[in-house]
Write a protein that holds these residues in place. Structure first.
Motif, PDB file in Angstrom:
ATOM      1  N   CYS A  72      65.888  34.225  79.229  1.00  0.00           N
ATOM      2  CA  CYS A  72      66.365  32.393  78.838  1.00  0.00           C
ATOM      3  C   CYS A  72      67.224  31.615  80.682  1.00  0.00           C
ATOM      4  O   CYS A  72      67.371  30.556  80.058  1.00  0.00           O
ATOM      5  CB  CYS A  72      67.711  32.809  78.289  1.00  0.00           C
ATOM      6  N   GLY A  73      67.584  31.858  81.438  1.00  0.00           N
ATOM      7  CA  GLY A  73      68.549  31.307  82.449  1.00  0.00           C
ATOM      8  C   GLY A  73      70.021  30.644  82.115  1.00  0.00           C
ATOM      9  O   GLY A  73      70.012  31.312  81.185  1.00  0.00           O
ATOM     10  N   PRO A  74      70.271  30.420  82.703  1.00  0.00           N
ATOM     11  CA  PRO A  74      71.324  28.779  82.086  1.00  0.00           C
ATOM     12  C   PRO A  74      70.758  28.424  80.627  1.00  0.00           C
ATOM     13  O   PRO A  74      71.751  27.409  80.502  1.00  0.00           O
ATOM     14  CB  PRO A  74      70.649  27.731  83.325  1.00  0.00           C
TER      15      PRO A  74
ATOM     16  N   ASN B 109      59.114  31.792  78.863  1.00  0.00           N
ATOM     17  CA  ASN B 109      59.296  30.759  79.809  1.00  0.00           C
ATOM     18  C   ASN B 109      59.122  31.071  81.218  1.00  0.00           C
ATOM     19  O   ASN B 109      60.705  31.239  81.664  1.00  0.00           O
ATOM     20  CB  ASN B 109      60.677  29.307  79.143  1.00  0.00           C
ATOM     21  N   ALA B 110      58.545  30.748  81.913  1.00  0.00           N
ATOM     22  CA  ALA B 110      58.476  31.523  83.574  1.00  0.00           C
ATOM     23  C   ALA B 110      59.645  32.813  83.534  1.00  0.00           C
ATOM     24  O   ALA B 110      60.804  32.838  84.260  1.00  0.00           O
ATOM     25  CB  ALA B 110      59.132  30.426  84.033  1.00  0.00           C
ATOM     26  N   SER B 111      59.558  33.841  82.668  1.00  0.00           N
ATOM     27  CA  SER B 111      60.142  35.207  83.151  1.00  0.00           C
ATOM     28  C   SER B 111      58.909  36.497  82.771  1.00  0.00           C
ATOM     29  O   SER B 111      59.760  37.028  84.055  1.00  0.00           O
ATOM     30  CB  SER B 111      61.838  35.329  82.002  1.00  0.00           C
ATOM     31  N   LEU B 112      58.066  36.625  82.585  1.00  0.00           N
ATOM     32  CA  LEU B 112      57.306  37.759  81.793  1.00  0.00           C
ATOM     33  C   LEU B 112      56.661  37.473  83.602  1.00  0.00           C
ATOM     34  O   LEU B 112      56.718  38.845  84.070  1.00  0.00           O
ATOM     35  CB  LEU B 112      56.380  37.279  80.705  1.00  0.00           C
ATOM     36  N   GLN B 113      56.506  36.828  84.660  1.00  0.00           N
ATOM     37  CA  GLN B 113      55.977  37.220  85.453  1.00  0.00           C
ATOM     38  C   GLN B 113      56.666  37.822  86.798  1.00  0.00           C
ATOM     39  O   GLN B 113      56.330  38.398  87.881  1.00  0.00           O
ATOM     40  CB  GLN B 113      55.437  35.778  86.862  1.00  0.00           C
TER      41      GLN B 113
ATOM     42  N   ALA C 246      55.129  32.868  72.690  1.00  0.00           N
ATOM     43  CA  ALA C 246      54.626  31.449  73.408  1.00  0.00           C
ATOM     44  C   ALA C 246      55.494  32.049  74.669  1.00  0.00           C
ATOM     45  O   ALA C 246      56.348  32.528  74.966  1.00  0.00           O
ATOM     46  CB  ALA C 246      55.675  30.190  72.896  1.00  0.00           C
ATOM     47  N   ILE C 247      54.536  32.208  75.899  1.00  0.00           N
ATOM     48  CA  ILE C 247      54.121  32.548  77.138  1.00  0.00           C
ATOM     49  C   ILE C 247      53.895  31.325  77.876  1.00  0.00           C
ATOM     50  O   ILE C 247      52.775  30.556  77.422  1.00  0.00           O
ATOM     51  CB  ILE C 247      53.621  33.769  77.707  1.00  0.00           C
ATOM     52  N   GLN C 248      55.094  30.707  79.116  1.00  0.00           N
ATOM     53  CA  GLN C 248      54.694  30.323  80.595  1.00  0.00           C
ATOM     54  C   GLN C 248      55.159  31.014  81.781  1.00  0.00           C
ATOM     55  O   GLN C 248      55.979  31.239  81.464  1.00  0.00           O
ATOM     56  CB  GLN C 248      55.339  28.611  80.158  1.00  0.00           C
ATOM     57  N   MET C 249      54.094  30.245  81.989  1.00  0.00           N
ATOM     58  CA  MET C 249      54.227  31.919  83.606  1.00  0.00           C
ATOM     59  C   MET C 249      53.689  30.873  85.048  1.00  0.00           C
ATOM     60  O   MET C 249      52.656  29.765  84.935  1.00  0.00           O
ATOM     61  CB  MET C 249      53.117  33.254  83.713  1.00  0.00           C
ATOM     62  N   PRO C 250      54.940  30.631  85.869  1.00  0.00           N
ATOM     63  CA  PRO C 250      54.135  30.193  87.119  1.00  0.00           C
ATOM     64  C   PRO C 250      52.513  30.906  87.236  1.00  0.00           C
ATOM     65  O   PRO C 250      52.548  32.161  87.747  1.00  0.00           O
ATOM     66  CB  PRO C 250      55.185  30.242  87.854  1.00  0.00           C
ATOM     67  N   ASP C 251      51.533  30.000  88.287  1.00  0.00           N
ATOM     68  CA  ASP C 251      50.608  30.292  88.222  1.00  0.00           C
ATOM     69  C   ASP C 251      50.246  30.289  89.671  1.00  0.00           C
ATOM     70  O   ASP C 251      49.112  29.763  89.985  1.00  0.00           O
ATOM     71  CB  ASP C 251      49.433  30.780  87.463  1.00  0.00           C
TER      72      ASP C 251
END
Length: 259
Positions: A42-44, A102-106, A129-134
C-alpha cells in the motif's frame, strides 16, 4: 536495501496514483457486495485511499514491508487497518473480496506461483487487480544498469539483476490466470509524463527503481553515480517544444475474477 522514503515517493503522487485510479476503474464490483478489501504493497496509502472511497462499507486493509510507509498511511487513513507484512509469504486470515496490488508485485519474485496463489486466496467470485511498471527496457532503467556495470560503481553495487523481478510477457500472465478465472482482462498502457528537467526524472526514479542501486554506494560514489546518471538522462530525454522532458512510463494491468 534501505527502507523506502515516503517523502521522496510522494513527490510525484498524482502521477503515481493515476494508474491506480485506472486499475480500479476496471474493477467491476458493486460496492454494496464487497465486505473485505486488501491493498498489497500500500505504500503511503494513496492507493488505499481510493479503495476506501470506492468501497465505504468494506473492511479495508493495507499491507507493506516498510514501516515508514505504514506510518504515513496510518496518518492519512486512520479508519483503515495497516499491517507490516511481506507479499511473498502473505496469506489472508479470511478470503477477501478484492486483492488490489498497485505497483508492488514487480518487487516480488516467483510470479508463476504468486499470481495463482493470490487468485485462489480470494472469496468465491472475488477479484484480483494488479498494476505493475513495465519499464525495464526504458532509458531510465537501462541507464541504471549500464552505469552499475562500470567502474567505480560496479563493485559496490554488485549483482543488480536481483533488484527487481523480470516480468512475464502480458500473454504469459493471461495464460497463467485464464484457467483459474471466470473473467480476465489484461492490457498495457504507456503514460507520458511531462517533467521539468532531467533532475526531476532522476528524483522520480530515486523513489523506486533507482533506490537499490544508490543504496549500495558510499556518499561519494552515490554523488558521482547520480551525476553521471542525470547527464545520460538529459541525453536520453531531450527537451520538447515547451522545454520539458517527456517521460514515457509503460505499465501492465491485470484484472481477474475468480471462477
Amino acid at each position: 536495501m534501505l527502507d523506502w522514503n515516503p517523502a521522496l515517493y510522494s513527490r510525484f503522487e498524482d502521477e503515481r496514483t493515476r494508474p491506480a485510479r485506472d486499475l480500479l476503474a476496471r474493477v467491476a464490483m458493486d460496492p454494496a457486495g464487497v465486505a473485505s478489501v486488501v491493498d498489497l504493497g500500500c505504500g503511503p496509502g494513496n492507493s488505499t485511499e481510493l479503495l476506501v472511497e470506492r468501497f465505504p462499507q468494506a473492511f479495508v486493509t493495507g499491507t507493506d514491508n516498510s514501516e515508514p510507509m505504514l506510518v504515513k498511511a496510518r496518518e492519512r487513513l486512520p479508519s483503515a487497518t495497516f499491517l507490516l507484512s511481506d507479499i511473498g509469504s502473505w496469506q489472508p486470515e479470511v478470503p477477501p473480496d478484492l486483492i488490489y496490488a498497485n505497483a508492488s508485485l514487480q518487487w516480488v519474485p516467483g510470479h508463476e506461483t504468486l499470481f495463482p496463489r493470490l487468485l485462489e486466496a480470494l472469496a468465491p467470485g472475488g477479484t484480483l487487480a494488479i498494476q505493475m511498471p513495465d519499464n525495464r527496457d526504458e532509458p531510465t532503467h537501462r541507464l541504471m544498469r549500464e552505469l552499475a556495470a562500470k567502474s567505480p560503481w560496479a563493485k559496490a553495487i554488485g549483482d543488480f539483476s536481483r533488484f527487481r523481478t523480470e516480468l512475464l510477457p502480458l500473454d504469459g500472465y493471461y495464460d497463467l490466470l485464464a484457467p483459474l478465472a471466470a473473467n480476465l482482462d489484461v492490457w498495457r498502457t504507456a503514460y507520458q509524463h511531462p517533467m521539468e528537467s532531467p533532475a526531476a526524472i532522476v528524483d522520480w526514479v530515486r523513489g523506486t527503481g533507482l533506490k537499490p542501486f544508490a543504496d549500495r554506494l558510499s556518499p561519494e560514489l552515490q554523488e558521482s553515480y547520480l551525476a553521471a546518471y542525470e547527464k545520460r538522462i538529459g541525453q536520453a530525454y531531450p527537451e520538447r517544444a515547451d522545454d520539458k522532458r517527456l517521460l514515457a512510463f509503460p505499465r501492465m494491468f491485470i484484472v481477474a475474477r475468480k471462477a
